[in-house]
Design a protein around this motif. Structure first.
Motif, mmCIF file in Angstrom:
data_model
loop_
_atom_site.group_PDB
_atom_site.id
_atom_site.type_symbol
_atom_site.label_atom_id
_atom_site.label_comp_id
_atom_site.label_asym_id
_atom_site.label_seq_id
_atom_site.Cartn_x
_atom_site.Cartn_y
_atom_site.Cartn_z
ATOM 1 N N ILE A 4 10.969 -16.433 -2.661
ATOM 2 C CA ILE A 4 10.926 -17.737 -3.323
ATOM 3 C C ILE A 4 10.504 -17.546 -4.762
ATOM 4 C CG2 ILE A 4 9.980 -20.065 -3.196
ATOM 5 C CD1 ILE A 4 8.835 -18.601 -0.340
ATOM 6 N N LYS A 5 11.342 -18.003 -5.681
ATOM 7 C CA LYS A 5 10.979 -17.902 -7.100
ATOM 8 C C LYS A 5 9.908 -18.942 -7.433
ATOM 9 C CE LYS A 5 15.477 -16.342 -8.929
ATOM 10 N NZ LYS A 5 15.306 -15.002 -8.446
ATOM 11 N N ARG A 6 8.912 -18.518 -8.164
ATOM 12 C CA ARG A 6 7.814 -19.408 -8.542
ATOM 13 C C ARG A 6 7.507 -19.254 -10.014
ATOM 14 N NH1 ARG A 6 6.898 -23.083 -4.521
ATOM 15 N NH2 ARG A 6 6.189 -22.125 -2.587
ATOM 16 N N GLN A 60 7.893 -14.099 0.506
ATOM 17 C CA GLN A 60 7.445 -13.403 -0.699
ATOM 18 C C GLN A 60 7.714 -14.282 -1.902
ATOM 19 O OE1 GLN A 60 9.423 -9.604 0.028
ATOM 20 N NE2 GLN A 60 7.934 -8.674 -1.351
ATOM 21 N N HIS A 61 6.746 -14.334 -2.797
ATOM 22 C CA HIS A 61 6.966 -15.028 -4.055
ATOM 23 C C HIS A 61 7.481 -14.050 -5.102
ATOM 24 C CE1 HIS A 61 3.655 -18.008 -2.692
ATOM 25 N NE2 HIS A 61 4.840 -18.525 -2.453
ATOM 26 N N GLU A 62 8.531 -14.447 -5.792
ATOM 27 C CA GLU A 62 8.878 -13.733 -7.019
ATOM 28 C C GLU A 62 8.328 -14.561 -8.171
ATOM 29 O OE1 GLU A 62 12.553 -11.387 -8.849
ATOM 30 O OE2 GLU A 62 12.950 -13.518 -8.646
ATOM 31 N N PHE A 63 7.344 -13.991 -8.854
ATOM 32 C CA PHE A 63 6.731 -14.712 -9.965
ATOM 33 C C PHE A 63 7.596 -14.601 -11.223
ATOM 34 C CE2 PHE A 63 1.847 -14.899 -9.004
ATOM 35 C CZ PHE A 63 2.102 -15.792 -7.979
ATOM 36 N N SER A 86 4.419 -23.712 -10.408
ATOM 37 C CA SER A 86 3.715 -23.779 -9.120
ATOM 38 C C SER A 86 2.260 -23.388 -9.247
ATOM 39 C CB SER A 86 4.361 -22.826 -8.109
ATOM 40 O OG SER A 86 5.702 -23.150 -7.896
ATOM 41 N N SER A 169 -0.993 -16.026 -5.857
ATOM 42 C CA SER A 169 0.160 -16.058 -4.954
ATOM 43 C C SER A 169 -0.241 -16.629 -3.592
ATOM 44 C CB SER A 169 0.723 -14.646 -4.798
ATOM 45 O OG SER A 169 1.845 -14.645 -3.946
ATOM 46 N N ILE A 172 -0.686 -20.546 -3.599
ATOM 47 C CA ILE A 172 0.509 -21.388 -3.713
ATOM 48 C C ILE A 172 1.049 -21.667 -2.311
ATOM 49 C CG2 ILE A 172 2.900 -21.459 -4.522
ATOM 50 C CD1 ILE A 172 1.924 -19.783 -6.923
ATOM 51 N N PRO A 174 3.152 -22.134 0.891
ATOM 52 C CA PRO A 174 4.458 -21.653 1.355
ATOM 53 C C PRO A 174 5.385 -22.846 1.556
ATOM 54 C CG PRO A 174 2.850 -21.526 3.126
ATOM 55 C CD PRO A 174 2.115 -21.964 1.905
#
Ligand code: GDP
Ligand code: MG
Length: 177
Positions: A4-6, A60-63, A86, A169, A172, A174
């Protein structure tokens, strides 16, 4: 596992170490000189999995880490910079207590644009502090006001930099949590 892009913003006034923290985290580098011309730079970083949602599903977050120079001058551009984020790493300089008050103002503005965003408060330049038993009570109070722990970092040595980003991360929500 879903990625997930954040969007993440670096908050804090002039020269607290925003760019240095991003450079340390993303490229494991430190320099005494970063450009202070006005502009935005965006770095990407894939974060470790966080657990949430039903059945303990992992994501997984992609920052997408937004670092702005010139944030100390308040203008409408700053609000556009905040939009859609976010979370934020909110940075004060441990050698300059006045950066705490400035950060309080910037943090309020950020949350007025993104009321549900997560914040992590950072006291940076810990390597320059001689008395490591100092409690930094003003910094602690600010962190408590924003519902965060205070993380004491050094972009120069790297101390606790990764931990600060990882904590953000985890804070934030989910997507299906
Ligand atoms: P920004 O304006 O918030 O992006 O701040 P910079 O990242 O450009 O840093 C401002 C100055 O502080 C630069 O000279 C950096 O080298 C220095 N600096 C940043 N972080 C640290 C740190 O953790 N320790 C020390 N000793 N210097 C730092
Ligand atoms: Mg900068």
């Amino acid at each position: 596992m879903g990625v997930i892009k954040r969007k993440i913003c670096l908050l804090g006034t002039f020269a607290v170490g925003k760019t240095s923290l991003v450079q340390r985290f993303v490229n494991d580098r430190f320099s005494d000189k970063y450009l202070t011309t006005i502009g935005i730079s965006i770095s990407k970083k894939l974060m470790p999995p966080v657990h949430g949602g039903h059945a303990g599903s992992a994501a997984q977050h992609e920052f997408l880490i937004w670092d702005i120079a010139g944030l100390e001058k308040f203008d409408p551009v700053v609000m556009n910079y905040f939009r859609g984020a976010s979370g934020a790493l909110a940075v004060a300089d441990l050698t300059r207590p006045e950066t705490v008050d400035e950060l309080a103002t910037i943090g309020d503005q950020f949350l007025s644009v993104n009321p549900r965003a997560a914040l992590v408060i950072i006291g940076n330049k810990f390597d320059l502090i001689e008395d490591r038993s100092d409690t930094f009570s003003d910094y602690q109070l600010l962190a408590a006001d924003f519902g965060s722990a205070l993380i004491l970092t050094s972009a120069k040595t790297g101390e606790r930099v990764e931990e600060a980003f990882h904590l953000l991360s985890q804070k934030i929500e989910p997507p299906n949590g």
